[in-house]
Design an enzyme around this catalytic site. Structure first.
Site, mmCIF file in Angstrom:
data_model
loop_
_atom_site.group_PDB
_atom_site.id
_atom_site.type_symbol
_atom_site.label_atom_id
_atom_site.label_comp_id
_atom_site.label_asym_id
_atom_site.label_seq_id
_atom_site.Cartn_x
_atom_site.Cartn_y
_atom_site.Cartn_z
ATOM 1 N N LEU A 1 0.824 -1.206 0.000
ATOM 2 C CA LEU A 1 0.000 0.000 0.000
ATOM 3 C C LEU A 1 0.856 1.252 0.000
ATOM 4 C CD1 LEU A 1 -3.010 0.878 0.224
ATOM 5 C CD2 LEU A 1 -2.673 0.964 2.696
ATOM 6 N N GLU B 1 7.290 -0.794 5.289
ATOM 7 C CA GLU B 1 6.391 -1.124 4.188
ATOM 8 C C GLU B 1 5.020 -1.436 4.775
ATOM 9 O OE1 GLU B 1 9.216 -3.073 0.705
ATOM 10 O OE2 GLU B 1 7.673 -4.286 1.697
ATOM 11 N N ASP C 1 4.700 13.534 16.332
ATOM 12 C CA ASP C 1 4.671 13.701 14.871
ATOM 13 C C ASP C 1 3.238 13.950 14.395
ATOM 14 O OD1 ASP C 1 5.900 13.962 12.419
ATOM 15 O OD2 ASP C 1 5.928 11.817 11.984
#
Length: 441
Positions: free
Chosen positions: A28, A35, A142
């Site tokens: 994806l 990944e 983040d």
């Protein structure tokens, strides 16, 4: 990045993990050293997401495992569930809940600045996640538009806890990854940039930058070079979204400005304080074509009832304060001024907001609630939204008939108005001048 980090492909398409999770034919996404693959859980017959570490660096592997453990600890509907943790061919992986939605960064790229109500609704949901994180002592570190997704139900999911830490817990406090910035320039708090200790207020900074982006379509700090962007974040006066979007409510403009303060002490104390400002602004949410379901979803139905539950004694999020009579009178005058100035969209939202405030105090059957909703519906005629106006008027008619009976003068007048508008829509009569849209709009 250090030379010791080696990128490897951890799996091949259609790999089966534990004879249970079968990967799709293509990944994806690639996110940093990870990944992300769509997969199918054969045991429980459901779609899932499998996230791998695609490198052999030990720091990255430790960070990945810590991310899975921290995400699993944060039990909140705004965070994807962690289903499993394993290893394949020397690469750890986590199995996560599949989120059907669009990243906020993609949402802004496609639709531009979002409606103010949606900015507040998204921000309020993120702040509720940050409140849960704050209660655990967890700092995400983040928060940015690409790390949150909007689902078709309107629910928001906060993603990627790869940089998260719990400063007071040695198991989760350290994160070492030499050669890489721990966060995203433009969204990470100045104390992160400077390598100083961080707490929950670093996440509030990221939320402020995200709100600015959603309101204006651009990051608050986005100079030509990384160095000048960093310099602005650390030393410059925080920007105000109202300079780029004048219709931004003063309360929201002030909040974003405070969240972006370079010094943590100058920011709000808690995510609960942020929620209190955003929640009242998250009203009258317009549709977002191609993104949201038009019908009521199961999530919306569930959340609507949960939202009525009164907070427990000592809860950190206070109920929304209802405006005083003087404030309501001022708001009515403001709506009338908006309408007179041709600001019909803003006026319609204001009328609906006033109606909801009044309904919470006096119930839906209150005559003033009816009058305010009537004014909102009629304002949509000035916008050329005839069908929407007639639907709202018809709903009002049904409610007024139930309360006052079919022969009440107000009921007869509204019935005649709907009939007249229906005839005008069919083309038999011109649109009355008082409903005509402003020629310049």
């Amino acid at each position: 990045m250090t030379a010791s980090v080696v990128m490897l492909s951890p799996v091949v398409p259609s790999t089966s993990l534990k004879d249970r999770y079968r990967l799709a034919r293509y990944p994806l996404a690639h996110k940093g050293m990870s990944e992300v693959w769509p997969a199918h859980d054969a045991l429980l017959d459901r779609p899932v997401i499998v996230k791998f570490v695609a490198a052999t660096d030990l720091d990255l592997v430790r960070r990945f495992r810590r991310e899975a453990l921290l995400t699993a600890r944060l039990d909140h509907p705004g965070v994807p569930a962690v289903y499993d943790l394993g290893e394949h061919a020397g690469h750890p992986y986590s199995v996560l809940q599949k989120i059907n939605g669009v990243a906020l960064s993609d949402l802004v790229a496609e639709h531009g600045p979002l409606p103010i109500g949606w900015v507040a609704a998204i921000g309020a949901q993120i702040s509720s996640v940050l409140l849960a994180a704050q209660q655990l002592g967890l700092v995400h570190r983040d928060i940015k538009p690409s790390n949150a997704m909007l689902e078709p139900s309107g629910a928001v999911k906060v993603l990627d806890f790869g940089l998260a830490a719990i400063p007071d817990d040695d198991r989760y406090s350290r994160i070492t990854q030499s050669g890489q910035a721990l966060g995203t320039i433009g969204y990470m708090a100045p104390e992160q940039i400077l390598g100083q200790p961080t707490d929950h207020r670093a996440d509030l900074y990221g939320l402020g930058a995200t709100l600015f982006d959603l309101l204006t379509g651009s990051p608050p700090f986005d100079d030509l070079t990384t160095m000048t962007t960093v310099r602005q974040q650390v030393a410059a006066t925080p920007p105000r979204p109202a300079t780029l979007r004048p219709e931004t409510p003063a309360a929201l403009d002030d909040l974003v400005h405070a969240l972006l303060a370079p010094t943590p002490d100058d920011r709000p104390d808690s995510a609960a304080d942020v929620y209190r400002v955003l929640a009242p602004l998250a009203a009258n949410l317009p549709p977002i074509p191609g993104v949201l379901d038009e019908s009521v979803t199961a999530v919306q139905a569930y959340a609507a009832i949960v939202g009525r539950t009164p907070p427990h004694h000592g809860a950190t999020v206070a109920p929304v304060r209802e405006p005083s009579d003087v404030e309501l009178e001022q708001a009515v005058r403001q709506a009338e001024q908006m309408q007179a100035a041709g600001e019909f969209r803003a006026a319609a939202r204001q009328w609906r907001r006033l109606a909801e405030h009044r309904a919470r105090q006096h119930g839906d059957d209150d005559p003033q609630v009816f009058d305010l909703r009537l004014r909102a519906a009629r304002t949509h005629l000035a916008l050329g939204e005839h069908d929407r106006a007639v639907r709202q008027l018809t709903t009002l008619l049904e409610g007024r008939e139930r309360v006052d009976g079919p022969e009440h003068p107000a009921v007869r007048e509204l019935r005649e108005e709907i009939a007249r508008l229906s005839a005008e829509r069919a083309g038999s009569l011109p649109l009355p001048q008082q409903y005509a849209p402003d020629a310049d709009r």
